[in-house]
Motif scaffolding. Structure first.
Motif, PDB file in Angstrom:
ATOM      1  N   ALA A 223       0.828  -1.207   0.000  1.00  0.00           N
ATOM      2  CA  ALA A 223       0.000   0.000   0.000  1.00  0.00           C
ATOM      3  C   ALA A 223       0.862   1.257   0.000  1.00  0.00           C
ATOM      4  O   ALA A 223       1.906   1.319   0.658  1.00  0.00           O
ATOM      5  N   ARG A 224       0.399   2.277  -0.719  1.00  0.00           N
ATOM      6  CA  ARG A 224       1.135   3.534  -0.813  1.00  0.00           C
ATOM      7  C   ARG A 224       0.310   4.746  -0.380  1.00  0.00           C
ATOM      8  O   ARG A 224       0.869   5.755   0.037  1.00  0.00           O
ATOM      9  N   LYS A 225      -1.021   4.669  -0.470  1.00  0.00           N
ATOM     10  CA  LYS A 225      -1.833   5.853  -0.195  1.00  0.00           C
ATOM     11  C   LYS A 225      -2.776   5.652   0.990  1.00  0.00           C
ATOM     12  O   LYS A 225      -2.694   6.381   1.987  1.00  0.00           O
ATOM     13  N   ASP A 226      -3.678   4.690   0.888  1.00  0.00           N
ATOM     14  CA  ASP A 226      -4.671   4.547   1.945  1.00  0.00           C
ATOM     15  C   ASP A 226      -5.181   3.115   2.038  1.00  0.00           C
ATOM     16  O   ASP A 226      -5.170   2.358   1.063  1.00  0.00           O
ATOM     17  N   ILE A 227      -5.625   2.776   3.225  1.00  0.00           N
ATOM     18  CA  ILE A 227      -6.215   1.477   3.539  1.00  0.00           C
ATOM     19  C   ILE A 227      -7.496   1.738   4.320  1.00  0.00           C
ATOM     20  O   ILE A 227      -7.470   2.466   5.316  1.00  0.00           O
ATOM     21  N   VAL A 228      -8.599   1.166   3.879  1.00  0.00           N
ATOM     22  CA  VAL A 228      -9.859   1.226   4.626  1.00  0.00           C
ATOM     23  C   VAL A 228     -10.333  -0.203   4.839  1.00  0.00           C
ATOM     24  O   VAL A 228     -10.553  -0.940   3.869  1.00  0.00           O
ATOM     25  N   ILE A 229     -10.484  -0.589   6.091  1.00  0.00           N
ATOM     26  CA  ILE A 229     -10.954  -1.923   6.443  1.00  0.00           C
ATOM     27  C   ILE A 229     -12.215  -1.770   7.288  1.00  0.00           C
ATOM     28  O   ILE A 229     -12.230  -1.000   8.256  1.00  0.00           O
ATOM     29  N   ALA A 230     -13.265  -2.480   6.916  1.00  0.00           N
ATOM     30  CA  ALA A 230     -14.491  -2.523   7.712  1.00  0.00           C
ATOM     31  C   ALA A 230     -14.769  -3.984   8.019  1.00  0.00           C
ATOM     32  O   ALA A 230     -15.061  -4.766   7.116  1.00  0.00           O
ATOM     33  N   ASN A 231     -14.656  -4.342   9.296  1.00  0.00           N
ATOM     34  CA  ASN A 231     -14.761  -5.752   9.652  1.00  0.00           C
ATOM     35  C   ASN A 231     -15.422  -5.912  11.013  1.00  0.00           C
ATOM     36  O   ASN A 231     -15.101  -5.181  11.958  1.00  0.00           O
ATOM     37  N   ALA A 232     -16.321  -6.879  11.085  1.00  0.00           N
ATOM     38  CA  ALA A 232     -17.139  -7.036  12.284  1.00  0.00           C
ATOM     39  C   ALA A 232     -16.344  -7.526  13.482  1.00  0.00           C
ATOM     40  O   ALA A 232     -16.574  -7.085  14.614  1.00  0.00           O
ATOM     41  N   PRO A 292     -25.719  -3.283  14.486  1.00  0.00           N
ATOM     42  CA  PRO A 292     -24.580  -4.212  14.437  1.00  0.00           C
ATOM     43  C   PRO A 292     -23.944  -4.253  13.060  1.00  0.00           C
ATOM     44  O   PRO A 292     -24.634  -4.315  12.040  1.00  0.00           O
ATOM     45  N   PHE A 293     -22.627  -4.215  13.024  1.00  0.00           N
ATOM     46  CA  PHE A 293     -21.881  -4.278  11.771  1.00  0.00           C
ATOM     47  C   PHE A 293     -21.427  -5.714  11.548  1.00  0.00           C
ATOM     48  O   PHE A 293     -20.812  -6.321  12.428  1.00  0.00           O
ATOM     49  N   HIS A 294     -21.717  -6.245  10.343  1.00  0.00           N
ATOM     50  CA  HIS A 294     -21.410  -7.648  10.055  1.00  0.00           C
ATOM     51  C   HIS A 294     -20.517  -7.798   8.819  1.00  0.00           C
ATOM     52  O   HIS A 294     -20.208  -8.907   8.401  1.00  0.00           O
ATOM     53  N   GLY A 295     -20.072  -6.680   8.222  1.00  0.00           N
ATOM     54  CA  GLY A 295     -19.327  -6.736   6.981  1.00  0.00           C
ATOM     55  C   GLY A 295     -17.907  -7.229   7.139  1.00  0.00           C
ATOM     56  O   GLY A 295     -17.335  -7.218   8.232  1.00  0.00           O
ATOM     57  N   LYS A 296     -17.327  -7.664   5.996  1.00  0.00           N
ATOM     58  CA  LYS A 296     -15.938  -8.119   5.940  1.00  0.00           C
ATOM     59  C   LYS A 296     -15.352  -7.628   4.616  1.00  0.00           C
ATOM     60  O   LYS A 296     -15.221  -8.372   3.640  1.00  0.00           O
ATOM     61  N   VAL A 297     -14.997  -6.323   4.563  1.00  0.00           N
ATOM     62  CA  VAL A 297     -14.588  -5.699   3.314  1.00  0.00           C
ATOM     63  C   VAL A 297     -13.367  -4.821   3.548  1.00  0.00           C
ATOM     64  O   VAL A 297     -13.074  -4.413   4.674  1.00  0.00           O
ATOM     65  N   ALA A 298     -12.657  -4.502   2.454  1.00  0.00           N
ATOM     66  CA  ALA A 298     -11.503  -3.607   2.520  1.00  0.00           C
ATOM     67  C   ALA A 298     -11.256  -3.007   1.153  1.00  0.00           C
ATOM     68  O   ALA A 298     -11.563  -3.613   0.119  1.00  0.00           O
ATOM     69  N   TRP A 304      -7.534  -1.902  -5.176  1.00  0.00           N
ATOM     70  CA  TRP A 304      -7.543  -3.263  -4.633  1.00  0.00           C
ATOM     71  C   TRP A 304      -8.663  -3.340  -3.612  1.00  0.00           C
ATOM     72  O   TRP A 304      -8.765  -2.494  -2.721  1.00  0.00           O
ATOM     73  N   SER A 305      -9.521  -4.364  -3.730  1.00  0.00           N
ATOM     74  CA  SER A 305     -10.649  -4.508  -2.801  1.00  0.00           C
ATOM     75  C   SER A 305     -10.856  -5.975  -2.479  1.00  0.00           C
ATOM     76  O   SER A 305     -10.428  -6.864  -3.227  1.00  0.00           O
ATOM     77  N   THR A 306     -11.539  -6.227  -1.381  1.00  0.00           N
ATOM     78  CA  THR A 306     -11.980  -7.578  -1.075  1.00  0.00           C
ATOM     79  C   THR A 306     -13.322  -7.539  -0.368  1.00  0.00           C
ATOM     80  O   THR A 306     -13.609  -6.617   0.410  1.00  0.00           O
ATOM     81  N   VAL A 307     -14.150  -8.529  -0.666  1.00  0.00           N
ATOM     82  CA  VAL A 307     -15.445  -8.735  -0.013  1.00  0.00           C
ATOM     83  C   VAL A 307     -15.585 -10.237   0.194  1.00  0.00           C
ATOM     84  O   VAL A 307     -15.256 -11.027  -0.693  1.00  0.00           O
ATOM     85  N   GLY A 308     -16.060 -10.651   1.364  1.00  0.00           N
ATOM     86  CA  GLY A 308     -16.215 -12.082   1.582  1.00  0.00           C
ATOM     87  C   GLY A 308     -16.802 -12.411   2.928  1.00  0.00           C
ATOM     88  O   GLY A 308     -17.470 -11.583   3.563  1.00  0.00           O
ATOM     89  N   SER A 309     -16.533 -13.632   3.369  1.00  0.00           N
ATOM     90  CA  SER A 309     -17.081 -14.128   4.632  1.00  0.00           C
ATOM     91  C   SER A 309     -16.087 -14.070   5.769  1.00  0.00           C
ATOM     92  O   SER A 309     -16.450 -14.309   6.922  1.00  0.00           O
ATOM     93  N   SER A 310     -14.813 -13.769   5.486  1.00  0.00           N
ATOM     94  CA  SER A 310     -13.767 -13.899   6.496  1.00  0.00           C
ATOM     95  C   SER A 310     -13.673 -12.675   7.387  1.00  0.00           C
ATOM     96  O   SER A 310     -13.370 -11.568   6.922  1.00  0.00           O
ATOM     97  N   ASN A 311     -13.898 -12.875   8.670  1.00  0.00           N
ATOM     98  CA  ASN A 311     -13.588 -11.860   9.653  1.00  0.00           C
ATOM     99  C   ASN A 311     -12.076 -11.806   9.851  1.00  0.00           C
ATOM    100  O   ASN A 311     -11.323 -12.613   9.284  1.00  0.00           O
ATOM    101  N   LEU A 312     -11.633 -10.884  10.678  1.00  0.00           N
ATOM    102  CA  LEU A 312     -10.204 -10.744  10.952  1.00  0.00           C
ATOM    103  C   LEU A 312      -9.950 -11.122  12.403  1.00  0.00           C
ATOM    104  O   LEU A 312      -9.428 -10.350  13.199  1.00  0.00           O
TER     105      LEU A 312
END
Length: 412
Positions: A223-232, A292-298, A304-312
């Motif tokens: 990564a060079r600029k920014d990272i946004v992670i939203a994870n339950a 309640p937040f249930h997402g698993k995205v970044a 570059w993005s990801t969406v799925g079932s995996s929590n962190l």
């Protein structure tokens, strides 16, 4: 940015990827795809409840099976423990194949083995359309459920990457030793339909035990600029935290969105233990407080993005069976980032670094112990109660029950 080695071998060009937010967008598209199916519907989910959403899904699947579409549905028995015979019988009578993943006996109504769950949420229709994400089939993914309705995301994908999703799901069927006649032919690669590069990545308890985590970590390092992670559920390992902090320290703007009104209070407690460690490195923490937040995205660097079932957290990174889609596409990243920015602006509480307690005098002594646990947990997880999970086919009405075959795909 430099693309991650963990997924280099599976990138497919020529895809169209669409973000779907919450049940209102997701259920409508899945049901529409099932209604249009002509040959095959493959599904996997953690939760399927007999509420208004689950009943509507059952009705769409029933109509598909009755018109001759092959339907195969794998449901986790821990996440969906109360599916009734009356609810499932019409589907099996119509020829649909339903399987319960790792159904276990209970002690006074409590299941003793709660580990190694089938946590994926996948749909594939006619080798042309697939859905991947974190949304289950339950009414609590709709806003009208009330203040405890979940905020969540999924993606609809078309194009060559669908062949990888179909191949994975068919392989999961074939390797369960069912003996049933089900097509295991390799799916036909779809024609290019868009500009997105996409990669389908699964996590198991074998060779791919760290695949999703590694993809995240390599993206952090690039990564060079920014990272946004939203994870339950955020309580990752030491290496994950180290790479995330390192990105922030070299000037990458890092935003994390966590649950502020959690469905599981322990999730927020665990994440808050790490706040001091994160904000000291310049990470900006936000708590989503509307529901309640249930997402698993970044999203990283606007492409570059990801969406799925995996929590962190330890369950997703060390025990559960998971699936994510990784996407390289500026338009998709812009759309997903815009939705996350709106959450931050309108529905999140920003954590002021000065308000995060530095802890009592003894906490600098215990912090090394915490990170030692985080470093070693994936290895220790292998010592937790384990067995070879099985899937049990739901028999058609008045048919004798079949023996539960071994699910070798999920074995350690």
């Amino acid at each position: 940015m430099k693309w991650t080695r963990a997924v280099d071998s599976c990138w497919r060009a020529g895809n169209r990827v669409r973000v779907l937010e919450n049940g209102e967008e997701y259920f409508a598209r899945v049901f529409e795809a099932i209604d249009a199916a002509q040959r095959e519907v493959l599904m996997e989910t953690f939760i399927w409840f007999e509420d208004k959403v689950g009943i509507e899904l059952q009705e769409h699947l029933l109509r598909a099976a009755q018109r001759g579409v092959r339907v195969h549905f794998l449901v986790d028995a821990y996440g969906s423990p109360d599916l009734s015979e009356e609810f499932l019988a019409p589907l099996t009578a119509a020829g649909a194949t339903l399987r319960l993943y790792d159904r276990q006996p209970t002690l006074m109504g409590i299941r003793l083995n709660v580990f190694r769950r089938m946590h994926r949420k996948l749909v594939a229709v006619d080798e042309t359309t697939a859905f991947v994400g974190g949304i289950n089939y339950s009414a609590d993914h709709l806003a009208d459920f009330g203040p405890t309705a979940k905020q969540d995301y999924a993606v609809e994908v078309e194009g060559p990457v669908v062949a990888d999703i179909v191949a994975f799901m068919r392989h999961a069927i074939a390797t369960r030793g069912t003996g049933e006649r089900w097509s295991t032919a390799e799916p036909v690669d779809g024609e290019p339909v868009g500009d997105a590069h996409a990669c389908f990545v699964t996590r198991d308890n074998g060779r791919r035990s760290r695949s999703i985590e590694q993809a995240y970590r390599e993206a952090f390092r690039a990564a060079r600029k920014d990272i946004v992670i939203a994870n339950a559920y955020f309580f990752p390992g030491y290496g994950f935290l180290r790479d995330l902090r390192a990105a922030a320290k070299r000037g990458v703007e890092v935003h994390l969105i966590f649950q502020g009104e959690p469905d599981t209070p322990l999730a927020l407690m665990a994440a808050r233990v790490l706040y001091r460690h994160l904000v000291d490195a310049g990470v900006r923490v936000h708590e989503y407080c509307e529901r309640p937040f249930h997402g698993k995205v970044a999203v990283i660097d606007g492409e570059w993005s990801t969406v799925g079932s995996s929590n962190l957290d330890p369950l997703s990174f060390s025990l559960n069976l998971e699936a994510n889609v990784f996407v390289r596409d500026r338009d998709f990243a812009r759309e997903l980032r815009g939705r996350l920015d709106r959450l931050i602006e309108n529905h999140c509480r920003a954590i002021d670094p000065t308000s995060v307690p530095r802890g009592r005098f003894w906490q600098p002594l215990t912090r090394p112990l915490l990170f030692h646990v985080l470093r070693r947990f994936p290895r220790w997880a292998g010592w937790l109660p384990a067995h070879t999970p099985h899937t049990a086919r739901v028999p058609p009405p008045e048919s004798p029950p079949q023996a539960s075959p071994t699910d070798v795909q999920a074995s350690r």
